[in-house]
Motif scaffolding. Structure first.
Motif, PDB file in Angstrom:
ATOM      1  N   THR A 120       0.845  -1.201   0.000  1.00  0.00           N
ATOM      2  CA  THR A 120       0.000   0.000   0.000  1.00  0.00           C
ATOM      3  C   THR A 120       0.876   1.246   0.000  1.00  0.00           C
ATOM      4  O   THR A 120       0.573   2.228  -0.679  1.00  0.00           O
ATOM      5  CB  THR A 120      -0.923   0.020   1.236  1.00  0.00           C
ATOM      6  N   PHE A 148      -3.441   7.286   8.734  1.00  0.00           N
ATOM      7  CA  PHE A 148      -2.428   6.274   9.020  1.00  0.00           C
ATOM      8  C   PHE A 148      -1.071   6.871   8.615  1.00  0.00           C
ATOM      9  O   PHE A 148      -0.943   7.444   7.523  1.00  0.00           O
ATOM     10  CB  PHE A 148      -2.717   4.985   8.252  1.00  0.00           C
ATOM     11  N   THR A 150       1.807   6.096   7.380  1.00  0.00           N
ATOM     12  CA  THR A 150       2.530   5.879   6.122  1.00  0.00           C
ATOM     13  C   THR A 150       1.986   6.781   5.012  1.00  0.00           C
ATOM     14  O   THR A 150       2.736   7.277   4.166  1.00  0.00           O
ATOM     15  CB  THR A 150       2.512   4.375   5.716  1.00  0.00           C
ATOM     16  N   TYR A 195      -8.175   4.313  10.846  1.00  0.00           N
ATOM     17  CA  TYR A 195      -7.607   3.067  11.372  1.00  0.00           C
ATOM     18  C   TYR A 195      -7.730   2.948  12.881  1.00  0.00           C
ATOM     19  O   TYR A 195      -7.718   1.857  13.435  1.00  0.00           O
ATOM     20  CB  TYR A 195      -6.130   2.928  10.964  1.00  0.00           C
ATOM     21  N   CYS A 222      -7.707   0.682   2.907  1.00  0.00           N
ATOM     22  CA  CYS A 222      -7.153  -0.427   3.699  1.00  0.00           C
ATOM     23  C   CYS A 222      -8.164  -1.026   4.663  1.00  0.00           C
ATOM     24  O   CYS A 222      -8.203  -2.234   4.861  1.00  0.00           O
ATOM     25  CB  CYS A 222      -5.929   0.040   4.481  1.00  0.00           C
ATOM     26  N   HIS A 223      -8.986  -0.181   5.286  1.00  0.00           N
ATOM     27  CA  HIS A 223      -9.928  -0.682   6.294  1.00  0.00           C
ATOM     28  C   HIS A 223     -11.345  -0.795   5.766  1.00  0.00           C
ATOM     29  O   HIS A 223     -12.293  -0.891   6.555  1.00  0.00           O
ATOM     30  CB  HIS A 223      -9.876   0.199   7.540  1.00  0.00           C
TER      31      HIS A 223
HETATM   32  C1  LIG Z   1      -4.893   3.157   6.253  1.00  0.00           C
HETATM   33  C2  LIG Z   1      -3.650   2.352   6.076  1.00  0.00           C
HETATM   34  N1  LIG Z   1      -2.835   2.610   5.040  1.00  0.00           N
HETATM   35  C3  LIG Z   1      -1.696   1.879   4.849  1.00  0.00           C
HETATM   36  C4  LIG Z   1      -1.358   0.867   5.720  1.00  0.00           C
HETATM   37  C5  LIG Z   1      -0.097   0.028   5.600  1.00  0.00           C
HETATM   38  O1  LIG Z   1       0.571   0.077   4.441  1.00  0.00           O
HETATM   39  P1  LIG Z   1       1.629  -1.061   4.105  1.00  0.00           P
HETATM   40  O2  LIG Z   1       0.853  -2.298   3.747  1.00  0.00           O
HETATM   41  O3  LIG Z   1       2.428  -0.519   3.002  1.00  0.00           O
HETATM   42  O4  LIG Z   1       2.420  -1.335   5.333  1.00  0.00           O
HETATM   43  C6  LIG Z   1      -2.179   0.585   6.803  1.00  0.00           C
HETATM   44  C7  LIG Z   1      -1.813  -0.509   7.736  1.00  0.00           C
HETATM   45  O5  LIG Z   1      -2.387  -0.776   8.726  1.00  0.00           O
HETATM   46  C8  LIG Z   1      -3.344   1.341   6.980  1.00  0.00           C
HETATM   47  O6  LIG Z   1      -4.143   1.096   8.020  1.00  0.00           O
END
Ligand SMILES: Cc1ncc(COP(=O)(O)O)c(C=O)c1O
Length: 431
Positions: A120, A148, A150, A195, A222-223
């Motif tokens: 992601t 989140f 990242t 998240y 993601c969620h």
């Molecule tokens: C909203 C969201 N984006 C991205 C990620 C994680 O990204 P990656 O799979 O690159 O570690 C998470 C992981 O929990 C997340 O909750």
């Protein structure tokens, strides 16, 4: 237990206002809901250990029953016997688009708009770059300060490389900022479900607000991917990314995916231009020409074993209606919110269905110790700072009785103070 204490319990449970009475009422409700659950049979499609109530499928999905055999075949037959011929004979080459289409069916995207691969984090980087290039002359990325992490790190990085700016605007203020300042905004980049709290954001409304300002909308799913219907095409979303290892249950480190609306594909220029995204990858040309379709969002050689595990995991959705998944997810979270309410705990998750994903966040000052004690008793969730116990409910394998039992164990841990034991004070690296 003495006869008189047995009587006390019996008397208590006949009083609906007592703790035991509330619990008995919740159990009766759960049994009725489980008996009428159209998705009850889907639980058999997962291999869950006995004695565990798994409420962390929003972090790492449970193991789908078809995955071990799919991996055995991928390793022994495809890799071991067919060797490099598998790229053609077992269509390894087509896996990113093929699996992308299957994910697309779950998130409301027509075939040819989703490609699977990479993490992601990488997809976020590529998608923000692509969005900035689709809106030349606009240099602002709107992102939630509570996103989140990242997403924020990658937004800052790509903005730095492309001379853009990331404005951190809470999701509740985004529509107003778009109205007031829309001319400079290239893209809004928000998490569909928070998240930490489990709050579901207004994807249709904010996407429309972005478009009214001439900006694009990029959603991190993601969620939400696999947890409920999303309807990306119907809501005119521009770009979306999401991961394969949460509700989709593709396994640890499962590849992510990216969605690009059909109207943008021909002009979409990702930052990472790997040879698998080339129009003629085996022409081995010195210069990059993007593939005409969604395949341009591919980068390099994908992790095939993980890809094939994810593909097998998606079989768990065969014949499953996403509307039923949503209805059950709301029933499960309604029930859990009611149960933790009985315990006098504060939930961060919105009560309104329209603002709730498929997880419940509960506050407790000793969240780490409480979760450690819960996990010790087979109720698995996780913790996020500062004091949030997170419980994810994947309707494919969680039942209503699991919810009531998890809450009973939580109540017991709090009532007895079991979480205060010294061994629960030790924090693991991964929470
Ligand atoms: C909203 C969201 N984006 C991205 C990620 C994680 O990204 P990656 O799979 O690159 O570690 C998470 C992981 O929990 C997340 O909750």
């Amino acid at each position: 237990m003495s006869d008189s204490s047995l009587n006390t319990v019996a008397d208590d449970s006949s009083d609906p206002r007592s703790t035991a009475g509330l619990a008995a009422g919740r159990s009766t409700t759960a049994a009725a809901l489980d008996a009428a659950d159209p998705l009850a049979h889907v639980r058999e499609r997962f291999l869950l250990p006995d004695g565990v109530i798994y409420l962390d499928g929003n972090s790492l999905g449970a193991l789908p029953a078809g995955v071990p055999e799919a991996l055995r075949d991928a390793v022994h037959r495809q890799w071991g016997t067919d060797l490099i011929r598998s790229w053609n004979a077992n269509d390894w080459w087509g896996a990113p688009a093929r699996i992308g289409d299957r994910i697309g069916a779950l998130i409301g995207a027509a075939p040819g708009r989703v490609v699977c691969g990479d993490s992601t984090s990488i997809q976020i980087f590529n998608a923000i770059a692509g969005a900035l290039r689709l809106r030349p002359g606009r240099g602002v990325v709107l992102a939630d300060p509570d996103s989140f992490p990242t997403d924020l790190y990658l937004a800052d990085s790509i903005a730095g490389l492309l001379g853009a700016e990331v404005r951190r605007v809470p999701v509740g203020e985004a529509a107003e900022v778009l109205r007031a300042d829309g001319d400079s905004i290239a893209v809004i980049a928000y998490n569909h479900v928070d998240y930490r709290s489990g709050e579901l954001r207004d994807l249709p409304g904010l996407t429309a607000a972005a478009h009214a300002a001439g900006a694009l909308a990029l959603w991190d799913l993601c969620h939400s991917a696999g947890a409920f219907p999303i309807d990306l095409d119907a809501h005119d979303v521009d770009l979306a990314v999401g991961c394969g290892y949460k509700y989709l249950s593709g396994g640890p480190g499962a590849p992510a995916f990216v969605y690009v609306a059909e109207r943008h594909i021909a002009a979409f220029e990702p930052a990472l231009t790997g040879w698998h995204g080339h129009a003629n990858p085996f022409g081995m040309e010195a210069g990059y020409t993007p593939a005409p379709g969604i395949e341009r969002a591919r980068i390099g050689t994908p992790p095939l074993l993980s890809m094939l595990a994810l593909e097998a995991a998606l079989d768990a959705y065969d014949g499953v209606s996403m509307a039923e998944v949503r209805a059950k997810g709301l029933a499960l979270t309604d029930l859990f919110i009611a149960c933790v309410g009985d315990l006098g705990l504060e939930t961060l998750t919105p009560i309104e269905h329209a603002r709730r994903g498929s997880q419940v966040a509960v506050r407790h000052p000793e969240a780490h110790a409480v979760m450690a004690a819960l996990i010790d008793r087979g109720v698995i969730g996780d913790v996020r700072p500062p004091d949030v116990l997170r419980f994810g409910f994947n309707p494919l394998y969680i039942g209503h009785a699991d919810v009531v039992e998890a809450a009973r164990v939580l109540g017991d841990i709090l009532e007895t103070g079991a979480y205060k034991e010294a061994r629960y004070a030790v924090r693991s690296t991964v929470t």
